[in-house]
Design an enzyme around this catalytic site. Sequence first.
Site, PDB file in Angstrom:
ATOM      1  N   LYS A 171       0.795  -0.936   0.390  1.00  0.00           N
ATOM      2  CA  LYS A 171      -0.164  -0.007  -0.028  1.00  0.00           C
ATOM      3  C   LYS A 171       0.592   1.072  -0.023  1.00  0.00           C
ATOM      4  CE  LYS A 171      -4.554  -1.687   1.504  1.00  0.00           C
ATOM      5  NZ  LYS A 171      -5.670  -1.364   1.862  1.00  0.00           N
TER       6      LYS A 171
ATOM      7  N   ARG B 151      -3.965 -10.170   4.570  1.00  0.00           N
ATOM      8  CA  ARG B 151      -4.300 -10.012   3.642  1.00  0.00           C
ATOM      9  C   ARG B 151      -2.822 -10.060   2.606  1.00  0.00           C
ATOM     10  NH1 ARG B 151      -6.749  -6.366  -0.062  1.00  0.00           N
ATOM     11  NH2 ARG B 151      -8.011  -7.472  -1.877  1.00  0.00           N
TER      12      ARG B 151
END
Length: 370
Positions: free
Chosen positions: A305, A340
């Site tokens: 991210k 995840r």
Amino acid sequence: MTERLYLFPIGLAANPQGEDGDAVRLAGGLVYAHRFAAIVRRGGRVVSSQRFTPRDAAETFAGLPESLGAEAEAQWANLRMAHPPLQLGERTIRLDQPQVAGILNVTPDSFSDGGAFFDRPEEGAAHAARMLEAGAALVDIGGESTRPGAAAVWEGDEIARVIPAVEYCAAMGAAISVDTRRAAVLNAALDAGAHMANDVSALRHDPTMTELVAARACPVVLMHAPGNGDDLHSDGDYDNVVFDVFDWLAGRRDEAIAAGIPRDRIVLDPGIGFGKTLGDNLAIVNALALFHALGQPLMFGASRKRMIGALSGEVAAHERLGGSIALAVKAMDAGFQLIRVHDVAETVQARNVWRGLRDAALTDFSMLAE
């Protein structure tokens, strides 16, 4: 003004040994907490904070405002709750240790893989097989990009992307979650062999999603995102991001339960990167253990991210493996059960080493505590 309470584990360790010989095993997992803070907030402001040990808990709770007594007992029980496994088809996902969920994006505009598996079922199937062979406990399939600025997808297009991926993953015997906020997509995916919903809008985007999840009795991940409607990243204005996200997730959990979704099928996700600044994300990551007080299994998704790029010279998404592993281990240290990720093999290896460091058969923790 309404008072809110937060029981925050602040002394985490790999073993039950401590100065006072007492500890709480967070969520029945492999992380122990020796010290806590009882934080009271009123009108968005922290008005008191008391540190305590497990032995002092009853005395500390007795000193709280009377209106917070029941909440203190509930959160204290939540912190110690051992969650039952998730049953996803024939697969049993234990929640007493971290499990890795592998990401399979079947979109043309994924921020992380550039659409490598969009409209290429043979490559998507090969990638899913590699993730499962590397130790992924489940595969999380997404047919819509939710990065900032991404265009909304018509549900018919999303179904056309997702269903082939569900079918080839189901043929491998995989446990499958579907990253969607649309009931029609979830319903089709469940019919095709999926087992769990992963809704980044926490059942707010589609008014029929809650009813469907309750009717189909499937587990569901409720993720925090401040925006309503198509743009989940909007409206990220917080008094205190950690406590605001905690309260928001508590509200979504309670609404899901009231709508008939069994509590033991609800997983919560603080939503790293969704409507949050770098400072917001760092605050949440440094407070992850607090979210066990919500009493639900927890999912963490920070793989590749933007915050990693912001902290490492603006490297591209595919060059963020090191930062992704660092954040995944941080979540493991906080006792999160589902991690995840895009890079399954590397994260599973990190998880296995992390788990070995906590294995009482390999380390004499009593000796280390002396």
